[in-house]
Design a protein around this motif. Sequence first.
Motif, short mmCIF file in Angstrom:
data_model
loop_
_atom_site.label_atom_id
_atom_site.label_comp_id
_atom_site.label_asym_id
_atom_site.label_seq_id
_atom_site.Cartn_x
_atom_site.Cartn_y
_atom_site.Cartn_z
N UNK B 47 0.82 -1.20 0.00
CA UNK B 47 0.00 0.00 0.00
C UNK B 47 0.86 1.27 0.00
N UNK B 48 0.24 2.36 -0.39
CA UNK B 48 0.91 3.65 -0.34
C UNK B 48 1.38 3.95 1.08
N UNK B 49 0.52 3.68 2.05
CA UNK B 49 0.85 3.98 3.44
C UNK B 49 2.10 3.22 3.89
N UNK B 50 2.24 1.98 3.41
CA UNK B 50 3.41 1.18 3.79
C UNK B 50 4.68 1.84 3.25
N UNK B 51 4.65 2.28 1.99
CA UNK B 51 5.81 2.95 1.41
C UNK B 51 6.09 4.25 2.16
N UNK B 52 5.03 4.95 2.49
CA UNK B 52 5.16 6.18 3.27
C UNK B 52 5.91 5.91 4.58
N UNK B 53 5.58 4.80 5.21
CA UNK B 53 6.26 4.45 6.47
C UNK B 53 7.73 4.15 6.23
N UNK B 54 8.03 3.43 5.14
CA UNK B 54 9.42 3.13 4.83
C UNK B 54 10.22 4.42 4.61
N UNK B 55 9.61 5.34 3.89
CA UNK B 55 10.28 6.63 3.66
C UNK B 55 10.50 7.34 4.99
N UNK B 56 9.53 7.25 5.89
CA UNK B 56 9.65 7.89 7.19
C UNK B 56 10.84 7.31 7.97
N UNK B 57 11.02 6.00 7.89
CA UNK B 57 12.15 5.36 8.57
C UNK B 57 13.46 5.88 7.99
N UNK B 58 13.52 5.98 6.67
CA UNK B 58 14.74 6.49 6.01
C UNK B 58 14.97 7.96 6.37
N UNK B 59 13.89 8.70 6.49
CA UNK B 59 14.02 10.12 6.81
C UNK B 59 14.53 10.31 8.24
N UNK B 60 13.99 9.51 9.16
CA UNK B 60 14.44 9.58 10.56
C UNK B 60 15.94 9.32 10.65
N UNK B 61 16.42 8.45 9.76
CA UNK B 61 17.85 8.10 9.77
C UNK B 61 18.67 9.07 8.93
N UNK B 62 18.02 10.10 8.39
CA UNK B 62 18.70 11.09 7.54
C UNK B 62 19.28 10.48 6.27
N UNK B 63 18.72 9.37 5.84
CA UNK B 63 19.20 8.76 4.59
C UNK B 63 18.49 9.37 3.39
N UNK B 64 17.33 9.98 3.64
CA UNK B 64 16.65 10.75 2.60
C UNK B 64 16.07 12.01 3.23
N UNK B 65 15.75 12.96 2.42
CA UNK B 65 15.07 14.17 2.89
C UNK B 65 13.81 14.34 2.05
N UNK B 66 12.81 14.99 2.65
CA UNK B 66 11.58 15.26 1.92
C UNK B 66 11.43 16.77 1.76
N UNK B 67 10.88 17.17 0.63
CA UNK B 67 10.64 18.59 0.40
C UNK B 67 9.33 18.71 -0.37
N UNK B 68 8.44 19.51 0.17
CA UNK B 68 7.14 19.63 -0.48
C UNK B 68 7.23 20.49 -1.73
N UNK B 69 6.55 20.02 -2.76
CA UNK B 69 6.47 20.78 -4.00
C UNK B 69 5.02 20.68 -4.46
#
Lengths: 120, 120
Positions: B47-69
């Motif tokens: 699901x989308x939500x599951x991927x969203x959670x994975x991204x959140x884990x990566x973001x918490x670890x500073x392995x990715x950043x998010x920027x709204x556009x």
Amino acid sequence: MVVQELTDTEVDGIFHALSDTTRRDIVTRVILGEQSISALARHYDMSFAAVQKHVAVLERASLVTKERNGREQIVRGGMTTLRKAARLLDAYDEIWRQRAEALEGILAEGTKQIEIEADR
Amino acid sequence: MVVQELTDTEVDGIFHALSDTTRRDIVTRVILGEQSISALARHYDMSFAAVQKHVAVLERASLVTKERNGREQIVRGGMTTLRKAARLLDAYDEIWRQRAEALEGILAEGTKQIEIEADR
DNA sequence: GTAACCTACAACCAAATGGTTGTACAAGAA
DNA sequence: TTCTTGTACAACCATTTGGTTGTAGGTTAC
């Protein structure tokens, strides 16, 4: 990404094993000099069984090996696996640099419009 | 082992984030070219939500950043953190090589008996 | 405006994780 | 032999993880 004869599951296990401070500390200790499990256990504020479990996680990931010596179980570092993990992370850096070079090339061209794997 | 301005907890998070095949794949995709979360989600059988959670884990670890556009959230690779992890693993290799050299030195001496951190 | 899309977040669930205690047994030491 | 040490393993527990569905709000397109 496929790198260096490791399956996804194996890589999962390696990084999972390294995601705990106690386990990383155990790895450090055993590569500095192999130790029995009980010798390792004395360093940590947890039960012998807990340390035993941590060693089992590391062993499953091939980050350490165990070898029985009399009544002791000697734990040694499995450095090849550790090196593979290091090279795996280097591979990301490699991709990153390649992409940076590609982007520079595009900017140098100036005219062409290239969409890099936008996929939206 | 203390390496490179990272706390134990941060390192825990980095390796935990990398211990999942889907998350490593997300890292690969975003360093090849930043993507919106929904664009990433289309690649996985979850699901989308599951991927969203994975991204959140990566973001918490500073392995990715998010920027709204606009309505999209663009995910980019956080390469400095990835490089720190790579260098951390290199540090183990370094210790290993130093120890190997030390052992060679001992063998060369031949006479002295040196107990290396036996601790039993 | 309405509809479609992208995201956020809560609630829920099964399974895995990280710890504990207890039991059992083999190997060394006394 | 008896005592102590080192290990293995099971059972149990609280918490986290990785997934789901559902609801809601903000953007963009029509």
